[in-house]
Design a protein around this motif. Sequence first.
Motif, PDB file in Angstrom:
ATOM      1  N   SER A 219      -2.816  -7.160  -7.238  1.00  0.00           N
ATOM      2  CA  SER A 219      -2.050  -6.714  -6.071  1.00  0.00           C
ATOM      3  C   SER A 219      -0.565  -6.983  -6.279  1.00  0.00           C
ATOM      4  O   SER A 219       0.281  -6.126  -5.995  1.00  0.00           O
ATOM      5  CB  SER A 219      -2.535  -7.428  -4.808  1.00  0.00           C
ATOM      6  OG  SER A 219      -3.859  -7.060  -4.498  1.00  0.00           O
ATOM      7  N   SER A 223       0.770  -3.542  -7.012  1.00  0.00           N
ATOM      8  CA  SER A 223       1.093  -2.981  -5.703  1.00  0.00           C
ATOM      9  C   SER A 223       2.408  -3.498  -5.129  1.00  0.00           C
ATOM     10  O   SER A 223       3.046  -2.817  -4.319  1.00  0.00           O
ATOM     11  CB  SER A 223      -0.041  -3.290  -4.707  1.00  0.00           C
ATOM     12  OG  SER A 223      -1.260  -2.760  -5.161  1.00  0.00           O
ATOM     13  N   TYR A 227       5.466  -1.844  -2.656  1.00  0.00           N
ATOM     14  CA  TYR A 227       5.918  -2.495  -1.419  1.00  0.00           C
ATOM     15  C   TYR A 227       7.425  -2.708  -1.452  1.00  0.00           C
ATOM     16  O   TYR A 227       8.130  -2.444  -0.467  1.00  0.00           O
ATOM     17  CB  TYR A 227       5.194  -3.828  -1.248  1.00  0.00           C
ATOM     18  CG  TYR A 227       5.760  -4.710  -0.161  1.00  0.00           C
ATOM     19  CD1 TYR A 227       5.329  -4.562   1.155  1.00  0.00           C
ATOM     20  CD2 TYR A 227       6.714  -5.682  -0.452  1.00  0.00           C
ATOM     21  CE1 TYR A 227       5.851  -5.371   2.166  1.00  0.00           C
ATOM     22  CE2 TYR A 227       7.236  -6.489   0.549  1.00  0.00           C
ATOM     23  CZ  TYR A 227       6.807  -6.322   1.856  1.00  0.00           C
ATOM     24  OH  TYR A 227       7.321  -7.113   2.857  1.00  0.00           O
ATOM     25  N   ALA A 342      -8.239  -3.455  -6.289  1.00  0.00           N
ATOM     26  CA  ALA A 342      -7.011  -3.826  -5.583  1.00  0.00           C
ATOM     27  C   ALA A 342      -5.989  -2.705  -5.458  1.00  0.00           C
ATOM     28  O   ALA A 342      -5.493  -2.442  -4.353  1.00  0.00           O
ATOM     29  CB  ALA A 342      -6.382  -5.056  -6.245  1.00  0.00           C
ATOM     30  N   ASN A 346      -5.058  -1.340  -1.705  1.00  0.00           N
ATOM     31  CA  ASN A 346      -3.691  -1.588  -1.236  1.00  0.00           C
ATOM     32  C   ASN A 346      -2.928  -0.287  -1.020  1.00  0.00           C
ATOM     33  O   ASN A 346      -2.182  -0.147  -0.040  1.00  0.00           O
ATOM     34  CB  ASN A 346      -2.938  -2.472  -2.238  1.00  0.00           C
ATOM     35  CG  ASN A 346      -3.460  -3.889  -2.262  1.00  0.00           C
ATOM     36  OD1 ASN A 346      -3.910  -4.410  -1.250  1.00  0.00           O
ATOM     37  ND2 ASN A 346      -3.414  -4.517  -3.420  1.00  0.00           N
ATOM     38  N   MET A 350      -1.331   0.797   2.561  1.00  0.00           N
ATOM     39  CA  MET A 350       0.103   1.026   2.697  1.00  0.00           C
ATOM     40  C   MET A 350       0.413   2.439   3.172  1.00  0.00           C
ATOM     41  O   MET A 350       1.404   2.679   3.845  1.00  0.00           O
ATOM     42  CB  MET A 350       0.810   0.734   1.367  1.00  0.00           C
ATOM     43  CG  MET A 350       0.924  -0.748   1.063  1.00  0.00           C
ATOM     44  SD  MET A 350       1.999  -1.125  -0.347  1.00  0.00           S
ATOM     45  CE  MET A 350       0.944  -0.645  -1.697  1.00  0.00           C
ATOM     46  N   THR A 357       0.617  -4.696   4.956  1.00  0.00           N
ATOM     47  CA  THR A 357      -0.800  -4.980   5.188  1.00  0.00           C
ATOM     48  C   THR A 357      -1.493  -5.546   3.951  1.00  0.00           C
ATOM     49  O   THR A 357      -2.518  -6.226   4.069  1.00  0.00           O
ATOM     50  CB  THR A 357      -1.539  -3.710   5.651  1.00  0.00           C
ATOM     51  OG1 THR A 357      -1.266  -2.644   4.728  1.00  0.00           O
ATOM     52  CG2 THR A 357      -1.080  -3.298   7.036  1.00  0.00           C
ATOM     53  N   MET A 358      -0.947  -5.274   2.760  1.00  0.00           N
ATOM     54  CA  MET A 358      -1.554  -5.828   1.544  1.00  0.00           C
ATOM     55  C   MET A 358      -1.532  -7.353   1.556  1.00  0.00           C
ATOM     56  O   MET A 358      -2.462  -8.004   1.079  1.00  0.00           O
ATOM     57  CB  MET A 358      -0.848  -5.296   0.290  1.00  0.00           C
ATOM     58  CG  MET A 358       0.617  -5.654   0.177  1.00  0.00           C
ATOM     59  SD  MET A 358       1.346  -5.155  -1.400  1.00  0.00           S
ATOM     60  CE  MET A 358       0.700  -6.430  -2.484  1.00  0.00           C
TER      61      MET A 358
END
Length: 396
Positions: A219, A223, A227, A342, A346, A350, A357-358
Motif C-alpha cells: 500500500s 498506492s 495518494y 492491496a 486501495n 480512492m 481511505t487507504m
Amino acid sequence: MQSSRYTFWVLIVVVAVAGANQGLTIPLLAVLLEQQGVSSVVNGLNATALYLGIVLVSPWLEIPLRRLGYKNTIFWGLVLLTGSTLLVPVFSSLTIWFILRLLMGVGDSSLHYASQMWVTKITSEKNRGRDLSIYGLAFGIGFGIGPLGLNLLTFGLWVPFAALIVLYVIAYLLLARIKNDYPEEFRPTEKKQNKYVTVLRIGWLALIPAFLYGFMETSLNGSFPVYALRTGLSLEWMSLILPSFIVGSIILQMPLGALSDRVGRKKVMFVCALVGAAAFFLFPLAGENVWVMMLLLAVAGAAVGSFYSLGLAYAADLLPGSLIPTVGIVAGINFGVASILAPGINGYLMQAWEPWTMFWLMGAQLLAFAAACLVHRSRPKRAATEQHGQKIFTGA
C-alpha cells in the motif's frame, strides 16, 4: 563443528543482498517503463509479476527444502535472481520483463523462505525474537539502500544491474563457506492430521501478521504515490515522506524482538497493532503538513514494521520445529496474496470515496488483529507436539 552463529550472520548478509535487490529493481524497472512511455496502470500491473511469482511458488517450496536442504534452496534462488537480473537490460519487451519479474519473485521467495526457516531453526528459543528481528532489520536496511542504485543510471543502463551482480557474487562466496542443513522431519500420528490444517488451527494468529505486513508494505510503496499526487504533494516531498516508515521499522526491529523474548510475542504485537492503527487513523488529519506525515509514518513503521518476523517467532513458540517449514509456506502465501490485493483495493477505495481511505483501511485491519489477540488462547507447545506428531532429529 561449524558455529551456528557464523551461519546466522552469513544468512543475515544474504538477506540484506535480497533486500537491496528488491529495493533497487522495483523502482528501477518502474522508471525504465515510465521512460518508455508506458501507462501507470500497465506499469503497476507489470510490477505485480514479482508478487505473483511469490504466490505461485510458495505452496511448493517445502518440497525442495526437505530434499535439497536450506543451503541448496537458497543457492538456486540466487541463481534465478542472477539470471533474471542479467537478462532485464537485454530486452525491452513488456511481456519478457513480466516473465523475468515473475522469475525474480520465484527466486526471491525461495531465498527468503529457506533463510527464514534456517534462522528460525538455529536460534535458541530465548533469543528467537531478537534474532528474527535482526533478520528483518537486515532486509530493511538492504531495501532502504537499494534505491540509491538509481543514481547509477546516469553512467549507463547496465551499471545498476552490474552493481546487483556484484552483491550476488558476495552472497555466493559467503554461502559456499557454510554447510548444508535440513529441516526436522515430521511424522504424523495415526490420525494422519494434515499439517496445513494443524498449522492453521494452532498458529492462525501468528500467520495474520504476514498478511498485514504485505498489505501495508505494498500500500505504501504502490498506492501512496497516487495518494500523494491526488492531495497535491510534490514528488520531492513524497520521496522524503515514504522512507520514514522504513526508518521507523529499522529503529525498533531489534528492541521489539528482544522485548517479545521477555514479555511474550502476543502482548508486544497487541500493543504495536493499537499504536500502528492510531497512527494510520490520524494520518489523514495531517492535511498538508509533511512533517506530521513523516512522524506518523515513522510511528507506524516502528510499531508494525517487525510484524512479519514477530509472527514467525510466535509461530515457532506455538508449534513444533518440524512444522515451521509449513508455517513459512503459509506466511509467504499470505504476504504474496496481500501484496497482490492491496493496489486494487486501495485504487477502488480512492476512486469511489476519498484518497485517505487507504490509511483507514490499514488502521481497521490492525484493530481487527488486536481484537483477535484478545480472544486467542494459545495451547502449550508440548501438547501440540504430542498430539500432532513427534520431532525426529536427523543429526543435521
